[in-house]
Design an enzyme around this catalytic site. Structure first.
Site, PDB file in Angstrom:
ATOM      1  N   ASP A  96       0.840  -1.200   0.000  1.00  0.00           N
ATOM      2  CA  ASP A  96       0.000   0.000   0.000  1.00  0.00           C
ATOM      3  C   ASP A  96       0.873   1.246   0.000  1.00  0.00           C
ATOM      4  O   ASP A  96       1.629   1.492   0.939  1.00  0.00           O
ATOM      5  CB  ASP A  96      -0.897   0.000   1.244  1.00  0.00           C
ATOM      6  CG  ASP A  96      -1.809   1.220   1.307  1.00  0.00           C
ATOM      7  OD1 ASP A  96      -2.971   1.091   0.890  1.00  0.00           O
ATOM      8  OD2 ASP A  96      -1.345   2.277   1.763  1.00  0.00           O
ATOM      9  N   LYS A 108      -2.977   5.863  -4.234  1.00  0.00           N
ATOM     10  CA  LYS A 108      -4.063   6.793  -3.908  1.00  0.00           C
ATOM     11  C   LYS A 108      -3.869   8.132  -4.618  1.00  0.00           C
ATOM     12  O   LYS A 108      -2.739   8.555  -4.856  1.00  0.00           O
ATOM     13  CB  LYS A 108      -4.112   7.038  -2.390  1.00  0.00           C
ATOM     14  CG  LYS A 108      -4.054   5.766  -1.559  1.00  0.00           C
ATOM     15  CD  LYS A 108      -3.965   6.058  -0.079  1.00  0.00           C
ATOM     16  CE  LYS A 108      -3.665   4.783   0.704  1.00  0.00           C
ATOM     17  NZ  LYS A 108      -2.241   4.453   0.719  1.00  0.00           N
TER      18      LYS A 108
END
Length: 274
Positions: A43, A73
């Site tokens: 992540d 993101k």
């Protein structure tokens, strides 16, 4: 390794490796170690400024791409439809990948009221097959409800601060009801004292585990996706060594009583930095 099945049928490792606050040059050896240990979910985010380092670790790894689950993101300054599409291309280039498995809106920044438009760009990326799943981070119930009302693709994940002192029970129940997985960032409460909690330490002593391992196990038992972070090889291994013990219902109840609704990070309604 335990997997969860997201609402579109995609399988995601329930335990992943986070690289928040990891320098770009540290990210490559840290991710390489994580992949060697057995992590398959990584992540990152544009704002972490380490997508390049993560990409280098992926490139030199012997793990087939289809076995990896890569999340990144879109940052607050890149909200808006066209901005988001451009930001995604730039993230993909830094990572050196053809697609990512999960693309998330990092914060709703409600003051600017453009997260719905941003999410519609994620829907396009999803429909074009450039991401396998889409979702959000740090969204309160009212932010998710707007997406449910105004968009077409159900978010797969809501990644939020979550640990024994901030258990997010109401939000988790809402997400479960709507078939959205809760994912915990800061799962060990960075800078907090939860690792020194007597209840946690007592359970750890019983199983011959560390407090961090007990907390990660608690997340897994709670049906939450969890992404602990470390750059220390021994800690990276330790955080993954959690599949050989189970917490009892009584122990889960003891940890449930520790909730204080105590945040270390900002409240999503107050995060409007661009």
């Amino acid at each position: 390794m335990d997997y969860v099945t997201l609402n579109n049928g995609l399988k995601m490792p329930q335990l992943g490796f986070g690289v928040w606050q990891v320098e770009n040059d540290e990210a490559t050896p840290a991710v390489s170690t994580a992949l060697e240990v057995g992590y398959r979910s990584i992540d990152t985010a544009m704002i972490y400024a380490n997508e390049d380092g993560v990409g280098k670790a992926i490139d030199k790894s012997n793990v087939p791409r289809e076995e990896l689950f890569i999340t990144t993101k879109v940052w607050n300054s890149d909200h808006g439809y066209e901005n988001t599409l451009k930001a995604f291309d730039e993230s993909l280039e830094r990572l050196g990948l053809d697609y990512v498995d999960l693309y998330l809106i990092h914060w709703p920044t409600p003051k600017f009221d453009d997260y719905v438009e941003t999410y519609k760009a994620l829907e396009k990326l999803y429909n074009d097959g450039r991401v396998k799943a889409i979702g959000v981070c740090n969204f309160h119930i009212e932010h998710i409800q707007r997406l449910l009302d105004e968009c077409d693709v159900l978010p797969a994940v809501n990644q939020v601060e979550c640990h024994p002192y901030l258990q997010q029970t109401e939000l988790k129940n809402f997400c479960e009801k709507n078939n959205i997985y809760l994912e915990a960032w800061s799962p060990l409460m960075q800078g907090g004292d939860v690792l020194n909690n007597d209840v946690i330490k007592g359970i750890a002593d019983k199983y011959g585990k560390t407090p961090a391992q007990v907390i990660i196990r608690w997340h897994l038992h709670s049906d939450v996706i969890v992404i602990p972070k470390s750059v220390t090889p021994s800690r990276i291994r330790e955080n993954f060594d959690v599949f050989d013990f189970e917490l009892t219902e009584e122990e889960m109840a003891q940890i449930a009583e520790l909730n204080r609704d105590e945040r270390k990070g900002p409240d999503p309604n107050d995060m409007n930095k661009r």
